[in-house]
Design a protein around this motif. Structure first.
Motif, PDB file in Angstrom:
ATOM      1  N   ASN A 225     -86.944  18.626 -91.082  1.00  0.00           N
ATOM      2  CA  ASN A 225     -86.346  18.893 -89.545  1.00  0.00           C
ATOM      3  C   ASN A 225     -86.408  20.158 -88.855  1.00  0.00           C
ATOM      4  OD1 ASN A 225     -85.694  17.889 -86.809  1.00  0.00           O
ATOM      5  ND2 ASN A 225     -83.549  17.807 -87.754  1.00  0.00           N
ATOM      6  N   THR A 226     -86.557  20.448 -87.443  1.00  0.00           N
ATOM      7  CA  THR A 226     -86.103  22.150 -86.915  1.00  0.00           C
ATOM      8  C   THR A 226     -85.565  21.717 -85.789  1.00  0.00           C
ATOM      9  OG1 THR A 226     -88.205  22.067 -85.868  1.00  0.00           O
ATOM     10  CG2 THR A 226     -88.019  23.400 -88.324  1.00  0.00           C
ATOM     11  N   THR A 227     -84.393  22.349 -85.571  1.00  0.00           N
ATOM     12  CA  THR A 227     -83.687  22.761 -84.238  1.00  0.00           C
ATOM     13  C   THR A 227     -83.080  23.575 -83.346  1.00  0.00           C
ATOM     14  OG1 THR A 227     -81.689  22.196 -85.234  1.00  0.00           O
ATOM     15  CG2 THR A 227     -82.603  20.043 -84.873  1.00  0.00           C
TER      16      THR A 227
ATOM     17  N   GLN B  83     -79.147  32.767 -79.475  1.00  0.00           N
ATOM     18  CA  GLN B  83     -80.284  30.841 -79.371  1.00  0.00           C
ATOM     19  C   GLN B  83     -80.282  31.347 -81.286  1.00  0.00           C
ATOM     20  OE1 GLN B  83     -84.635  31.477 -77.825  1.00  0.00           O
ATOM     21  NE2 GLN B  83     -85.312  30.700 -79.299  1.00  0.00           N
ATOM     22  N   THR B  84     -79.931  29.544 -81.347  1.00  0.00           N
ATOM     23  CA  THR B  84     -80.034  29.623 -82.699  1.00  0.00           C
ATOM     24  C   THR B  84     -80.975  28.325 -83.658  1.00  0.00           C
ATOM     25  OG1 THR B  84     -77.584  29.755 -82.952  1.00  0.00           O
ATOM     26  CG2 THR B  84     -78.913  28.476 -84.680  1.00  0.00           C
ATOM     27  N   GLU B  85     -82.201  29.314 -84.338  1.00  0.00           N
ATOM     28  CA  GLU B  85     -83.116  27.804 -84.059  1.00  0.00           C
ATOM     29  C   GLU B  85     -82.435  27.403 -85.704  1.00  0.00           C
ATOM     30  OE1 GLU B  85     -87.547  29.267 -84.030  1.00  0.00           O
ATOM     31  OE2 GLU B  85     -86.349  31.193 -83.330  1.00  0.00           O
TER      32      GLU B  85
ATOM     33  N   SER C  85     -80.122  34.543 -82.575  1.00  0.00           N
ATOM     34  CA  SER C  85     -79.888  35.669 -81.971  1.00  0.00           C
ATOM     35  C   SER C  85     -78.791  35.898 -81.153  1.00  0.00           C
ATOM     36  CB  SER C  85     -81.600  35.947 -81.611  1.00  0.00           C
ATOM     37  OG  SER C  85     -82.685  35.413 -81.847  1.00  0.00           O
ATOM     38  N   ILE C  86     -78.305  37.311 -81.248  1.00  0.00           N
ATOM     39  CA  ILE C  86     -76.536  36.972 -80.717  1.00  0.00           C
ATOM     40  C   ILE C  86     -76.837  39.009 -80.595  1.00  0.00           C
ATOM     41  CG2 ILE C  86     -75.547  37.136 -82.583  1.00  0.00           C
ATOM     42  CD1 ILE C  86     -73.566  35.906 -80.961  1.00  0.00           C
TER      43      ILE C  86
ATOM     44  N   GLY D 171     -82.295  39.078 -86.759  1.00  0.00           N
ATOM     45  CA  GLY D 171     -80.845  38.327 -85.842  1.00  0.00           C
ATOM     46  C   GLY D 171     -80.010  37.594 -87.609  1.00  0.00           C
ATOM     47  N   ILE D 172     -79.428  36.954 -87.448  1.00  0.00           N
ATOM     48  CA  ILE D 172     -78.309  36.517 -89.028  1.00  0.00           C
ATOM     49  C   ILE D 172     -78.954  35.664 -89.186  1.00  0.00           C
ATOM     50  CG2 ILE D 172     -76.299  36.106 -89.022  1.00  0.00           C
ATOM     51  CD1 ILE D 172     -74.962  37.502 -86.392  1.00  0.00           C
TER      52      ILE D 172
END
Length: 189
Positions: free
Chosen positions: A51-53, A61-63, A80-81, A166-167
């Motif tokens: 799954n991906t969200t 933004q978080t993937e 990404s923050i 990103g983190i």
């Protein structure tokens, strides 16, 4: 024996088709392709993307990817923050707060402080780009487990500052007693 021109064309075409099929099979791994698009690497033998969200607000933004393989459940999130250090500090504080002494919610108990035994508290290890915590998880992949009868999984939580990428947060869950450290240490960004 000299091959005729037609036979050379057939063999060349067969070679091209076999090469193309091999290339497509190698590059048709959605999990690996997603990690490559994030420009990160991790050894996840046998893992398949489930799954991906994506979660997006004004400030971040978080993937998130979820994968399973070889009796291991994997979750990787890329956020990404703007303020990396505050985000990392807040996540580590949130994890550690699950294991801090707290007052009992029940009246008239023998002691009014409940504390998690050291054997259940997360063990921290600093790596080049971040930190990983080895701990236990319950049947719903939750942390904060402080009794052996609730332990269902060995787990690792990792958080990495990959600068402009990103983190990256990493959750690994395996059978109780399974050593997930080599997988976590294979992460790089």
């Amino acid at each position: 024996m000299i091959l005729k021109s037609g036979m050379k064309k057939i063999l060349f075409t067969a070679f091209l088709i076999i090469s193309l099929i091999g290339f497509l099979m190698i590059n048709n791994d959605p999990l690996k392709n997603h990690l490559n698009s994030w420009k990160i690497q991790m050894d996840l033998p046998g893992a398949k993307l489930v799954n991906t969200t994506t979660d997006k607000t004004r400030t971040y933004q978080t993937e998130t990817l979820e994968a399973k393989g070889n009796d291991i459940t994997i979750k990787i999130a890329k956020t990404s923050i703007e303020d990396h250090q505050k985000f990392i500090y807040d996540r580590k504080l949130s994890l550690n707060s699950l294991f801090m002494p707290t007052t009992s919610p029940y009246p008239e108990v023998i002691t009014n402080i409940i504390e998690c035994a050291d054997e259940f508290k997360p063990k921290s290890q600093i790596l080049e780009k971040g930190e990983i915590f080895t701990l236990f998880a319950g049947e719903r992949f939750n942390f904060g487990i402080c009794t052996s009868d609730l332990v269902k999984y060995s787990a690792i939580y990792g958080i990495f500052d990959c600068r402009s990428k990103g983190i990256i947060e990493l959750w690994l869950f395996g059978k109780e007693g399974e050593n997930l450290l080599p997988l976590a240490k294979s992460f790089s960004c």
